[in-house]
Each structure stands twice: as structure tokens, then as C-alpha cells.
Motif scaffolding. Sequence first.
Motif, PDB file in Angstrom:
ATOM      1  N   TYR A  76      91.567  -6.565   0.702  1.00 55.79           N
ATOM      2  CA  TYR A  76      92.452  -5.560   1.292  1.00 55.79           C
ATOM      3  C   TYR A  76      92.106  -4.159   0.785  1.00 55.79           C
ATOM      4  O   TYR A  76      92.172  -3.189   1.538  1.00 55.79           O
ATOM      5  N   ALA A  77      91.747  -4.044  -0.489  1.00 53.73           N
ATOM      6  CA  ALA A  77      91.383  -2.745  -1.043  1.00 53.73           C
ATOM      7  C   ALA A  77      90.127  -2.200  -0.377  1.00 53.73           C
ATOM      8  O   ALA A  77      90.048  -1.010  -0.064  1.00 53.73           O
ATOM      9  N   VAL A  78      89.147  -3.062  -0.129  1.00 50.11           N
ATOM     10  CA  VAL A  78      87.914  -2.633   0.540  1.00 50.11           C
ATOM     11  C   VAL A  78      88.216  -2.190   1.972  1.00 50.11           C
ATOM     12  O   VAL A  78      87.719  -1.159   2.437  1.00 50.11           O
ATOM     13  N   VAL A  79      89.053  -2.948   2.662  1.00 54.39           N
ATOM     14  CA  VAL A  79      89.421  -2.589   4.033  1.00 54.39           C
ATOM     15  C   VAL A  79      90.177  -1.263   4.045  1.00 54.39           C
ATOM     16  O   VAL A  79      89.909  -0.384   4.875  1.00 54.39           O
ATOM     17  N   LEU A  80      91.115  -1.084   3.115  1.00 50.74           N
ATOM     18  CA  LEU A  80      91.888   0.151   3.045  1.00 50.74           C
ATOM     19  C   LEU A  80      90.999   1.342   2.721  1.00 50.74           C
ATOM     20  O   LEU A  80      91.123   2.409   3.334  1.00 50.74           O
ATOM     21  N   PHE A  81      90.082   1.180   1.777  1.00 54.89           N
ATOM     22  CA  PHE A  81      89.154   2.251   1.430  1.00 54.89           C
ATOM     23  C   PHE A  81      88.268   2.605   2.626  1.00 54.89           C
ATOM     24  O   PHE A  81      88.034   3.780   2.909  1.00 54.89           O
ATOM     25  N   SER A  82      87.792   1.596   3.338  1.00 53.84           N
ATOM     26  CA  SER A  82      86.956   1.836   4.520  1.00 53.84           C
ATOM     27  C   SER A  82      87.726   2.583   5.596  1.00 53.84           C
ATOM     28  O   SER A  82      87.198   3.505   6.232  1.00 53.84           O
ATOM     29  N   TYR A  83      88.985   2.200   5.800  1.00 49.58           N
ATOM     30  CA  TYR A  83      89.842   2.883   6.777  1.00 49.58           C
ATOM     31  C   TYR A  83      89.997   4.356   6.396  1.00 49.58           C
ATOM     32  O   TYR A  83      89.884   5.241   7.238  1.00 49.58           O
ATOM     33  N   GLY A  84      90.260   4.609   5.123  1.00 44.74           N
ATOM     34  CA  GLY A  84      90.407   5.987   4.665  1.00 44.74           C
ATOM     35  C   GLY A  84      89.134   6.786   4.794  1.00 44.74           C
ATOM     36  O   GLY A  84      89.158   7.969   5.134  1.00 44.74           O
ATOM     37  N   TRP A  85      88.009   6.143   4.549  1.00 39.29           N
ATOM     38  CA  TRP A  85      86.721   6.820   4.663  1.00 39.29           C
ATOM     39  C   TRP A  85      86.406   7.188   6.109  1.00 39.29           C
ATOM     40  O   TRP A  85      85.963   8.290   6.401  1.00 39.29           O
ATOM     41  N   VAL A  86      86.645   6.257   7.018  1.00 35.59           N
ATOM     42  CA  VAL A  86      86.333   6.493   8.428  1.00 35.59           C
ATOM     43  C   VAL A  86      87.252   7.545   9.031  1.00 35.59           C
ATOM     44  O   VAL A  86      86.814   8.410   9.791  1.00 35.59           O
ATOM     45  N   PHE A  87      88.534   7.512   8.688  1.00 42.15           N
ATOM     46  CA  PHE A  87      89.508   8.415   9.294  1.00 42.15           C
ATOM     47  C   PHE A  87      89.953   9.518   8.337  1.00 42.15           C
ATOM     48  O   PHE A  87      91.078  10.012   8.437  1.00 42.15           O
ATOM     49  N   GLN A  88      89.083   9.946   7.444  1.00 41.68           N
ATOM     50  CA  GLN A  88      89.486  10.925   6.440  1.00 41.68           C
ATOM     51  C   GLN A  88      89.893  12.268   7.051  1.00 41.68           C
ATOM     52  O   GLN A  88      90.818  12.918   6.569  1.00 41.68           O
ATOM     53  N   ARG A  89      89.232  12.705   8.105  1.00 41.92           N
ATOM     54  CA  ARG A  89      89.608  13.972   8.738  1.00 41.92           C
ATOM     55  C   ARG A  89      91.005  13.898   9.336  1.00 41.92           C
ATOM     56  O   ARG A  89      91.804  14.820   9.194  1.00 41.92           O
TER      57      ARG A  89
END
Length: 99
Positions: A15-28
Amino acid sequence: MIRLGIPKLGVCLLYAVVLFSYGWVFQRELKDTPYKILLAGVALLFWAIAIDSLHLKNKILASLLEGVPKLFSEINIAFYYWYVCQCFIKRYLPNIQET
């Protein structure tokens, strides 16, 4: 996933990896929102998970240390999504009046 034999820590890390990936992709997009509320909610959730994984002997203390942060985590995350959705609706449907 726990029923499949994957330990709770492995599920949390996934879940942490998925959450980090989500934040990275949608950071703007996240920077245009009050994302600190979301980060606080996620941090509280991970705190509750960490307390749960300690398997404390005192059930009352464990329940308080796990349950209260989990409750506030859910409130923060729900408020964040409510606020973001409300702003989205106001931006794209400006003719709707508030009641």
C-alpha cells in the motif's frame, strides 16, 4: 491478501508503494489542493498500523493507541476528498447555488 498468506507488513508496504506512486504521478495536481490534510491522514493511518503490529499486551492501551489515530485518519482523508470534490464541482459547475 492476508488470507493468501501475505503478512500484514507486506500488505502495508505494498500500500505504501502504491500510495507513493500515486503521489509521484499526480504531484502537480496534489500541490493545488490542501494535500497536508491528506498527508496527516495517511501518517495517522500508518501510526495505527504500526501500533497494531506491536501486539501490545494491554488491550485497552492498544485499542486507544490504534483506534483514535485511525479515526482521525479517516476523518482527515474524508475531509480532504470532500473538499477537493467540492472545489471541482464549483469550478466546473459554477451555476450551482449553495444551500
